[in-house]
Design a protein around this motif. Structure first.
Motif, PDB file in Angstrom:
ATOM      1  N   ALA A   1       4.115   2.457  10.242  1.00 23.71           N
ATOM      2  CA  ALA A   1       3.131   1.671   9.570  1.00 23.71           C
ATOM      3  C   ALA A   1       3.699   0.056   9.670  1.00 23.71           C
ATOM      4  O   ALA A   1       2.952  -0.603  10.830  1.00 23.71           O
ATOM      5  CB  ALA A   1       2.604   0.897   7.962  1.00 23.71           C
TER       6      ALA A   1
ATOM      7  N   ASP B   1       1.860  -2.402  12.723  1.00 20.66           N
ATOM      8  CA  ASP B   1       1.494  -3.102  12.583  1.00 20.66           C
ATOM      9  C   ASP B   1       2.061  -4.323  13.306  1.00 20.66           C
ATOM     10  O   ASP B   1       2.146  -4.981  13.853  1.00 20.66           O
ATOM     11  CB  ASP B   1       2.000  -3.126  11.230  1.00 20.66           C
ATOM     12  CG  ASP B   1       0.858  -2.788  10.350  1.00 20.66           C
ATOM     13  OD1 ASP B   1       1.172  -2.631   9.027  1.00 20.66           O
ATOM     14  OD2 ASP B   1      -0.231  -2.524  11.285  1.00 20.66           O
TER      15      ASP B   1
ATOM     16  N   ARG C   1      -8.870   4.669   1.504  1.00 16.30           N
ATOM     17  CA  ARG C   1      -7.662   3.870   2.315  1.00 16.30           C
ATOM     18  C   ARG C   1      -8.241   3.034   3.335  1.00 16.30           C
ATOM     19  O   ARG C   1      -6.853   2.670   3.550  1.00 16.30           O
ATOM     20  CB  ARG C   1      -6.592   4.628   3.098  1.00 16.30           C
ATOM     21  CG  ARG C   1      -6.212   5.952   2.027  1.00 16.30           C
ATOM     22  CD  ARG C   1      -5.304   7.012   2.069  1.00 16.30           C
ATOM     23  NE  ARG C   1      -4.431   8.279   1.552  1.00 16.30           N
ATOM     24  CZ  ARG C   1      -3.640   9.265   1.741  1.00 16.30           C
ATOM     25  NH1 ARG C   1      -5.020  10.118   2.507  1.00 16.30           N
ATOM     26  NH2 ARG C   1      -3.440   9.712   0.974  1.00 16.30           N
TER      27      ARG C   1
ATOM     28  N   LEU D   1       0.372  -1.153  -0.089  1.00 18.17           N
ATOM     29  CA  LEU D   1       0.088   0.145  -0.034  1.00 18.17           C
ATOM     30  C   LEU D   1       0.787   0.962   0.076  1.00 18.17           C
ATOM     31  O   LEU D   1       0.539   2.370  -0.603  1.00 18.17           O
ATOM     32  CB  LEU D   1      -1.098   0.218   1.072  1.00 18.17           C
ATOM     33  CG  LEU D   1      -1.810  -0.794   1.236  1.00 18.17           C
ATOM     34  CD1 LEU D   1      -2.707  -0.543   2.023  1.00 18.17           C
ATOM     35  CD2 LEU D   1      -2.597  -0.499   0.030  1.00 18.17           C
TER      36      LEU D   1
ATOM     37  N   ASP E   1      -6.769  -5.118   2.842  1.00 19.31           N
ATOM     38  CA  ASP E   1      -4.785  -5.408   3.231  1.00 19.31           C
ATOM     39  C   ASP E   1      -5.045  -6.540   4.705  1.00 19.31           C
ATOM     40  O   ASP E   1      -4.408  -7.379   4.913  1.00 19.31           O
ATOM     41  CB  ASP E   1      -4.350  -4.666   3.238  1.00 19.31           C
ATOM     42  CG  ASP E   1      -3.507  -5.155   3.121  1.00 19.31           C
ATOM     43  OD1 ASP E   1      -1.828  -4.003   3.451  1.00 19.31           O
ATOM     44  OD2 ASP E   1      -2.371  -5.761   2.048  1.00 19.31           O
ATOM     45  N   ASP E   2      -5.835  -5.867   5.742  1.00 20.95           N
ATOM     46  CA  ASP E   2      -5.127  -6.088   6.883  1.00 20.95           C
ATOM     47  C   ASP E   2      -6.786  -7.241   7.642  1.00 20.95           C
ATOM     48  O   ASP E   2      -5.986  -7.768   8.179  1.00 20.95           O
ATOM     49  CB  ASP E   2      -5.644  -5.077   8.345  1.00 20.95           C
ATOM     50  CG  ASP E   2      -4.079  -3.520   8.523  1.00 20.95           C
ATOM     51  OD1 ASP E   2      -5.057  -2.966   8.374  1.00 20.95           O
ATOM     52  OD2 ASP E   2      -3.510  -4.413   8.217  1.00 20.95           O
TER      53      ASP E   2
ATOM     54  N   GLU F   1      -9.910   4.970  11.791  1.00 23.04           N
ATOM     55  CA  GLU F   1      -8.404   4.429  11.985  1.00 23.04           C
ATOM     56  C   GLU F   1      -7.652   5.606  11.676  1.00 23.04           C
ATOM     57  O   GLU F   1      -7.772   6.819  11.188  1.00 23.04           O
ATOM     58  CB  GLU F   1      -8.255   3.857  10.187  1.00 23.04           C
ATOM     59  CG  GLU F   1      -8.587   2.836  10.254  1.00 23.04           C
ATOM     60  CD  GLU F   1      -8.349   2.216  11.040  1.00 23.04           C
ATOM     61  OE1 GLU F   1      -7.637   0.824  11.068  1.00 23.04           O
ATOM     62  OE2 GLU F   1      -9.306   1.908  11.493  1.00 23.04           O
TER      63      GLU F   1
ATOM     64  N   LYS G   1      -7.474  -0.402   3.645  1.00 24.41           N
ATOM     65  CA  LYS G   1      -6.977  -1.418   4.384  1.00 24.41           C
ATOM     66  C   LYS G   1      -7.486  -2.380   5.199  1.00 24.41           C
ATOM     67  O   LYS G   1      -6.275  -3.405   5.132  1.00 24.41           O
ATOM     68  CB  LYS G   1      -6.252   0.282   5.584  1.00 24.41           C
ATOM     69  CG  LYS G   1      -5.610  -0.107   6.697  1.00 24.41           C
ATOM     70  CD  LYS G   1      -5.670   0.512   7.529  1.00 24.41           C
ATOM     71  CE  LYS G   1      -4.209   0.514   8.956  1.00 24.41           C
ATOM     72  NZ  LYS G   1      -4.963  -0.231   9.742  1.00 24.41           N
TER      73      LYS G   1
END
Lengths: 219, 229
Positions: B101, B105, A96, A69, A103-104, B67, A100
């Motif tokens: 990220a 993560d 976004r 990404l 992806d997540d 988010e 996400k």
């Protein structure tokens, strides 16, 4: 070659690599593709992505970028034709968010389904279906998520669904069908009518053979 | 712009909630902070973030954005006349996104794991991961900020916000485990940076006091056998 030097380190069966490839193709960027053997990673890959040691990695004029990404946003910022992300700030935030989520949440939960068995697989399937439902509910009958042209969420969602279609057949677990996810399913048909996606996807039988070989291997 | 045009749904102990607040402060944007009650989710939260049902949520002109890092990018783009949070150069931007990220993560789960631990064995491993992450970030500090005061260079930027918002949690982890995580001997640049970040005007009024956070963490530990996800 022109003044721009673009290289993509990838592995043919990785959906994340394909997402980046599609982005490059949409922008009309010339690039050199370098296939990595993930069992035997090249010293270049380890040099360019020391943190994760994974593909895809984009190399632009000698400078590496990792994480799909992040790479796609970079591509969108650097080559301005055919934007992949919306121009409007709120729409961008939405794109976004959904990228996400795919992806997540979606991708990892789907992978867990195909890598597990019995009880674990049942639980994983439940979770995967929940995540896909969220995505399905957000999609409408629009051809593209963001508007008139293919964008980031379209790319990510369609590639995911393509991979799932192959993986679920190999694993013998039904996840996405036209009955339970009519919109997502319909999107896949649309995907194949989109040239840049069609020519970038690996053939289904090749991918299926790959999954069969690797289904016994852990991770 | 009227104050009620911009709302942040959140709670004072949350690191993630700090992020939009710091970003809005940096942009000098007034906002209304709608505090969520601990243990229950307001109808507004559930309505604004139906997918994750989590905070923070930014509500701007009645539209919700969810988010925390996505919110920070939104704030950066909408209030473009204020100091920029992301670098303008696409490559530097990519670096900033990459590290933010990574922080979320990879690094954050380890920190949370030792601040609100599950069991001793897991903790030792997590501790190693936290230190490894800090070493990487120490290295990244100069790459991002070019040797200046912040990851964002002369000013607080995206990565500063991403990492800085976890300083409270990091301090909780230190106190709960009686260990120094941000250590001048190991990561001197980060130690200096942490001090500068926490004393920044945009940060100090919203960063919770460590003692209050420790009390809160103790309460959480007592309330739940396993940490809340």
């Amino acid at each position: 070659m022109a003044h721009e030097e673009v290289k993509l380190f990838g592995m043919w069966s990785s959906p994340f690599v394909r997402i980046v490839e599609v982005a490059l193709k949409i922008k009309g960027v010339q690039y050199e593709y370098i296939e990595e053997d993930l069992q035997n990673k090249s010293s270049l890959l380890l040099k360019y992505n020391p943190v994760y040691k994974k593909v895809p990695v984009l190399l632009h004029n000698g400078k590496p970028i990792a994480e799909s990404l992040v790479i796609v946003e970079y591509i969108d910022e650097t080559w301005k034709d055919n934007p992949i992300l919306p121009q409007d700030s709120f729409e961008r935030a939405q794109a976004r968010f959904w990228a996400k989520l795919i992806d997540d949440k979606c991708m990892p939960s789907l992978w867990r389904v195909f890598r597990s068995k019995d009880n674990e697989q049942e639980k994983a399937t439940e979770e995967a279906l929940e995540n896909l439902k969220i995505l399905e509910n957000e999609l409408t009958d629009k051809r593209f998520f963001g508007g008139e042209t293919i964008g980031l969420v379209d790319i990510a969602a369609k590639i995911t669904v393509y991979w799932v279609q192959v993986a679920q057949e190999v694993a013998g677990v039904g996840i996405i069908s036209s009955q339970n996810f009519p919109v997502l399913f319909k999107w896949i048909d649309d995907l194949l009518s989109c040239n840049v996606l069609k020519e970038t996807m690996p053939p289904k039988d090749k991918l299926a053979a790959f999954f069969r070989t690797h289904s016994k291997a852990s991770k | 712009m009227a104050k009620t045009d911009v709302k942040v749904l959140g709670a004072w102990p949350s690191s993630f909630v700090l992020r939009p607040r710091i970003a809005l402060n940096l942009k000098s944007v007034e906002y209304e902070f709608l505090e969520e009650d601990f243990g229950s989710k307001s109808p507004l939260l559930l309505q604004s973030n139906p997918v994750y049902k989590k905070m923070p949520v930014l509500i701007h002109l009645d539209k919700p954005i969810c988010e925390s890092l996505i919110i920070v990018q939104y704030i950066d783009e909408v209030w473009a006349s204020g100091p920029s949070l992301l670098p303008s150069d696409p490559y530097d931007q990519a670096l900033a996104r990459f590290w933010a990220a990574y922080i979320d993560d990879k690094w954050f789960p380890s920190v949370r794991g030792i601040a609100l631990p599950q069991g001793e064995e897991a903790e030792a491993e997590l501790m190693v991961q936290v230190f490894e992450g800090l070493a990487l970030l120490e290295d990244a500090f100069d790459k991002c900020g070019q040797g200046k005061a912040f990851f964002g260079g002369d000013k607080v930027g995206y990565v500063d916000i991403a990492l800085g918002s976890f300083l409270g949690l990091l301090r909780v982890a230190e106190k709960m485990n009686n260990v120094k995580l941000l250590d001048e001997a190991k990561t001197p640049k980060l130690v200096g940076w942490a001090e500068r970040f926490c004393s920044h005007d945009a940060v100090k009024e919203v960063m919770p006091e460590t003692d209050k956070l420790v009390e809160f963490a103790k309460m959480l530990r007592a309330r739940f056998k396993a940490p809340a996800s």
